[in-house]
Design a protein around this motif. Structure first.
Motif, short mmCIF file in Angstrom:
data_model
loop_
_atom_site.label_atom_id
_atom_site.label_comp_id
_atom_site.label_asym_id
_atom_site.label_seq_id
_atom_site.Cartn_x
_atom_site.Cartn_y
_atom_site.Cartn_z
N ARG A 29 0.83 -1.21 0.00
CA ARG A 29 0.00 0.00 0.00
C ARG A 29 0.87 1.26 0.00
NH1 ARG A 29 -2.86 -2.78 3.98
NH2 ARG A 29 -1.97 -1.42 5.58
N GLU A 30 1.86 1.30 0.89
CA GLU A 30 2.68 2.51 1.04
C GLU A 30 3.48 2.81 -0.22
OE1 GLU A 30 5.05 1.80 4.47
OE2 GLU A 30 3.48 2.40 5.90
N ASN A 31 3.87 1.76 -0.94
CA ASN A 31 4.68 1.95 -2.14
C ASN A 31 3.85 1.92 -3.42
OD1 ASN A 31 7.76 1.84 -1.30
ND2 ASN A 31 6.69 0.33 -0.03
N LYS A 32 2.49 1.85 -3.22
CA LYS A 32 1.56 1.89 -4.36
C LYS A 32 1.96 0.90 -5.45
CE LYS A 32 0.44 6.74 -3.50
NZ LYS A 32 0.39 8.11 -4.05
N LEU A 33 2.20 -0.34 -5.01
CA LEU A 33 2.60 -1.37 -5.94
C LEU A 33 1.38 -2.05 -6.55
CD1 LEU A 33 5.49 -3.05 -3.87
CD2 LEU A 33 5.67 -1.28 -5.61
N ASP A 34 1.46 -2.36 -7.82
CA ASP A 34 0.35 -2.98 -8.53
C ASP A 34 0.34 -4.48 -8.27
OD1 ASP A 34 -1.79 -3.43 -10.17
OD2 ASP A 34 -0.65 -3.30 -12.05
N ILE A 35 0.01 -4.82 -7.02
CA ILE A 35 -0.02 -6.23 -6.62
C ILE A 35 -1.35 -6.50 -5.93
CG2 ILE A 35 1.02 -7.98 -5.14
CD1 ILE A 35 3.67 -6.53 -5.46
N LYS A 36 -2.04 -7.54 -6.40
CA LYS A 36 -3.31 -7.91 -5.81
C LYS A 36 -3.09 -9.03 -4.81
CE LYS A 36 -8.07 -9.10 -7.03
NZ LYS A 36 -8.99 -9.42 -8.15
N VAL A 37 -3.43 -8.78 -3.56
CA VAL A 37 -3.26 -9.76 -2.50
C VAL A 37 -4.49 -10.64 -2.42
CG1 VAL A 37 -2.82 -10.14 -0.05
CG2 VAL A 37 -1.79 -8.17 -1.22
N THR A 38 -4.30 -11.94 -2.64
CA THR A 38 -5.41 -12.91 -2.56
C THR A 38 -5.02 -14.02 -1.60
OG1 THR A 38 -4.56 -14.26 -4.38
CG2 THR A 38 -6.01 -12.44 -4.96
N THR A 39 -6.04 -14.77 -1.18
CA THR A 39 -5.78 -15.86 -0.22
C THR A 39 -4.99 -16.99 -0.86
OG1 THR A 39 -7.94 -16.80 -0.82
CG2 THR A 39 -7.87 -15.37 1.12
N LEU A 67 8.74 -6.26 -9.08
CA LEU A 67 8.39 -4.87 -9.40
C LEU A 67 9.53 -3.93 -9.06
CD1 LEU A 67 4.64 -4.63 -8.30
CD2 LEU A 67 5.56 -4.62 -10.61
N GLY A 68 10.23 -4.23 -7.96
CA GLY A 68 11.37 -3.40 -7.59
C GLY A 68 12.44 -3.43 -8.66
N SER A 69 12.70 -4.62 -9.24
CA SER A 69 13.70 -4.75 -10.31
C SER A 69 13.27 -3.98 -11.54
CB SER A 69 13.90 -6.23 -10.66
OG SER A 69 14.37 -6.94 -9.53
N ASP A 70 11.94 -4.04 -11.87
CA ASP A 70 11.45 -3.31 -13.04
C ASP A 70 11.64 -1.82 -12.87
OD1 ASP A 70 10.73 -5.68 -14.16
OD2 ASP A 70 8.61 -5.57 -13.56
N ASP A 71 11.37 -1.33 -11.62
CA ASP A 71 11.53 0.11 -11.35
C ASP A 71 12.96 0.54 -11.55
OD1 ASP A 71 8.87 0.23 -10.80
OD2 ASP A 71 9.09 0.14 -8.60
N GLU A 72 13.90 -0.29 -11.09
CA GLU A 72 15.32 0.05 -11.23
C GLU A 72 15.72 0.11 -12.69
OE1 GLU A 72 17.48 -2.78 -9.01
OE2 GLU A 72 16.74 -2.10 -7.07
#
Length: 291
Positions: free
Chosen positions: A253-263, A277-282
């Motif tokens: 949430r804090e980093n506004k990442l496009d990740i959907k959390v599911t069970t 996603l961190g690697s893509d940003d870099e």
């Protein structure tokens, strides 16, 4: 049949030394012979044979004991080899500056009275042995000052220690995978493959030499190893492994990442997506134009 002409009329009889081992100290000695040639590592060195020869009461019982000082001087960029050359210059009365003729040095040294610094070493095979640990000029009847003698002895020992440390370092640097596996038998080779996570499949048709070759070929390049270590460190330093599911959600949430959390997704799945996603940003930031 081949015949050999000879003349040994001027050759002294060989008398093996069978006396006590000289303890550590400085002894008067005579240079019996010398030669100049390469050391085991290819550096030029002087190899002398000196024999304890003295009238001093406490040392006379060691007369006839041979010692074999080897002084490497082939690479004068090394401090201990400079000190070896200084020993030769001082001991045999050479000029402190000039050019060196090894044959002339040996000719001058042979038969000369000098002093030799002796240290003791223990060997499983031979027991206590006396080793030449440095050379000093002969002082005749005049006793050397204790301080000067101790200083010379310490300097010579320091040179030997530096040489031994240098040789150990060189041996470690020169050690390769080929060296590691050269003496291993088949079970040890298999264990080596397993311990180093190498992609080598050993078959019954392979000889031990073929296994060794396969190990060398499968060994990762140093650059690849460094990259893997760096990636592993980065992965460890991101702190994700310490986060529970609640902390992972907060991080997303804090980093506004496009990740959907599911069970259906485990915590490790979420960590993997965050890192991806961190690697893509870099990569994106690296490809941005500089304006």
């Amino acid at each position: 049949m081949v015949t050999i002409k000879y003349d040994v009329t001027d050759v002294e009889d060989f008398v093996p030394y069978a006396g006590p081992t000289p303890p550590r100290g400085v002894y008067e000695a005579r240079v019996s012979s010398g030669e100049f040639g390469p050391s085991s590592k290819g550096n030029d060195q002087f190899k002398f044979v000196v024999v304890i020869t003295t009238k001093k009461k406490d040392h006379a019982k060691f007369n006839g004991c041979p010692l074999f000082p080897n002084l490497v001087i082939g690479d004068l960029s090394e401090e201990y080899q400079k000190k070896n050359l200084r020993q030769i210059v001082k001991t045999f009365g050479l000029k402190e500056k000039g050019s060196l003729n090894p044959d002339a040095v040996i000719k001058k040294a042979t038969g000369m009275m000098i002093r030799v610094i002796v240290k003791n070493e223990n060997s499983d095979e031979y027991g206590l042995q006396a080793k030449a640990n440095g050379l000093l000029p002969f002082k005749g009847e005049e006793e050397p000052e204790d301080g000067a003698e101790v200083e010379a002895e310490e300097e010579a020992e320091e040179a030997v220690e530096e040489e031994e440390a240098e040789e150990a370092e060189e041996a470690e640097e020169e050690s390769t995978v080929e060296d590691d596996v050269a003496e291993l038998d088949r079970p040890a080779l298999k264990k080596y493959i397993k311990e180093n996570n190498l992609e080598v499949k050993v078959t019954t048709k392979m000889t031990d030499d073929e296994i060794r070759t396969a190990i060398v070929e499968a060994w990762p390049e140093e650059e690849e190893e460094a990259e893997e270590e760096e990636e592993a460190e980065e992965a460890e330093d991101d702190g994700l492994d310490e986060m529970d599911r609640s902390a992972l959600k907060k991080h997303i949430r804090e980093n506004k990442l496009d990740i959907k959390v599911t069970t259906s997704k485990s915590d490790d799945d979420l960590r993997a997506e965050i890192r991806a996603l961190g690697s893509d940003d870099e990569e994106d930031s690296e490809n941005e134009p500089p304006f």
